[in-house]
Design an enzyme around this catalytic site. Sequence first.
Site, PDB file in Angstrom:
ATOM      1  N   MET B   1       0.839  -1.196   0.000  1.00 10.93           N
ATOM      2  CA  MET B   1       0.000   0.000   0.000  1.00 10.93           C
ATOM      3  C   MET B   1       0.876   1.249   0.000  1.00 10.93           C
ATOM      4  O   MET B   1       1.874   1.302   0.681  1.00 10.93           O
ATOM      5  CB  MET B   1      -0.884  -0.003   1.249  1.00 10.93           C
ATOM      6  N   CYS B   2       0.508   2.221  -0.794  1.00 12.27           N
ATOM      7  CA  CYS B   2       1.174   3.522  -0.820  1.00 12.27           C
ATOM      8  C   CYS B   2       0.105   4.570  -1.092  1.00 12.27           C
ATOM      9  O   CYS B   2      -1.026   4.230  -1.443  1.00 12.27           O
ATOM     10  CB  CYS B   2       2.216   3.608  -1.941  1.00 12.27           C
ATOM     11  N   GLY B   3       0.467   5.811  -0.932  1.00 10.55           N
ATOM     12  CA  GLY B   3      -0.474   6.891  -1.247  1.00 10.55           C
ATOM     13  C   GLY B   3       0.101   7.775  -2.330  1.00 10.55           C
ATOM     14  O   GLY B   3       1.308   8.048  -2.348  1.00 10.55           O
ATOM     15  N   ARG B  32      -1.517   5.455   4.412  1.00 10.70           N
ATOM     16  CA  ARG B  32      -1.201   4.550   3.302  1.00 10.70           C
ATOM     17  C   ARG B  32       0.307   4.374   3.113  1.00 10.70           C
ATOM     18  O   ARG B  32       0.718   3.453   2.404  1.00 10.70           O
ATOM     19  CB  ARG B  32      -1.797   5.081   1.985  1.00 10.70           C
TER      20      ARG B  32
END
Lengths: 228, 296
Positions: B1-3, B32
């Site tokens: 997960m990343c933003g 995130r």
Amino acid sequence: MTTTLDMTALDLRQVNTRLQAAARAQANEDYVITNPRGSHAMACGLDGPLGVTIKGSTGYYCAGMNKEATITVEGSAGPGVAENMMSGTVTIHGDASQYAGATGHGGLLNIKGNASSRCGISMKGIDIVVHGNIGHMSAFMAQKGNLVVLGDAGDALGDSIYEARLFVRGSVKSLGADCIEKEMRPEHLETLAALLDKAGADARPEEFRRYGSARKLYNFNIDHADEY
Amino acid sequence: MCGIVGLFLKKDDLRPRLGDMLTDMLITMTDRGPDSAGIAIYGDAEAGRTKITVQSEDPARAFADLDAAVSEALGQPVTLTVVDTHAVLIVPDDRVAEATALLEDRGLRVMGSGASMEIYKEVGLPRDVAARFGLRQMGGSHGIGHTRMATESAVTTMGAHPFSTAPDQCLVHNGSLSNHNQMRRRLAKKGVFTRSENDTEVGAAYISSRIAEGASLGEALDGTIRDLDGFFTFVMGTRTGFGVVRDPIACKPAVMAETDDYVAFASEYRAFADLPGIEAARVWEPEPATVYFWER
């Protein structure tokens, strides 16, 4: 009586605690949530009759596990809206993101805009009405319930479907494995008419086509043994 | 997960507020990706001059006489602006290769270069990273940012996004690529090299190499759908705008908003909550395997 909960003053946990307590008390009250700001898990786990109107867009998992409550989102909903709903009604005025209504057992999910990919994945008795389009892999492994789409469906509709019924008014980009177009019989038109009426949808049952399982994946076929 | 966040301004009057708006969006995406954060911001360009953004673990020592040393080596004055662990050198366009080699010889890490692009990225919470660099005070025409939850390579400055592999081009990514080692070798055979072990940098290098071969931004982004395997929502920044593409499965989230004033991208709607006029914006989810781009 309508109670307004403002999320600039209350955090998510405080709001959900209030709603869940009211639902459990069978209060049948109305709540309005202001300033949701795309929060996750709003109005989830409501286990009783309650009216909840959310004034804005929501993030992941809004109205999850809903039972009996009537929840309206006056905006768009993030991924997993009304996931595993048991009963009640969830209405989304805008669009819904991926896996809307996933694994739902009952109730009505009414999406006024579009739903994206994996809408109704593994649905188990829920009714979903989408006034716009749905994305790819919708109704994957759908077991029971009805998915009604007034617009178009994306790729691989109803892949590995069991006994759910799919009604699409527009085009279907492609059908998934073991999903076929089926005859629209009077009982289907009747079911569809009732769902369209309940969802306030401006469409006639005769405009739809029905899709469902060819039931070819139900049993192992010895002729396919070489493929494993 | 990343933003991921991105903001492209259609009108100049919001330019002074770009950094402020992007910072709020970036901080909202902390959940995130709390490991590292970065931003590429496209500010004012000066004709004939290129900005080179460098980073050092020991900025006090590394940047102390850097402008004098580079000016002397190039035989003409350069401008140096130090921002925490980063510094931006402004050099004449025709001396960029020479200056870059010089900077690398001095042990500095080149984050990117371009007429208008500056890149700032570090390990740490987005709030802290933004404060270190004073991102709120930065203006510009467009920018993209990233909050990282590391999967494919270590939590380091060089593993933080955005990745820049060509002048004024940079990429941020939510997802993970599964054929990045193979693609890294394929690119190396063509003389395209990456600096880190990171999968996203390979994605960035792939896109840059396609553009260098003559593809448009749209064609290069379209190529990722065919040539890169794995999960991705990419946002690509260029001097004139930004592009968005998601893999065909599209399990990594993406949402966009457009008003008369801006086009915004984010992993989640939450990041839009403070944008001006968001209540009336057109908000939609970009389609899988579909390229979107906005240019001025």
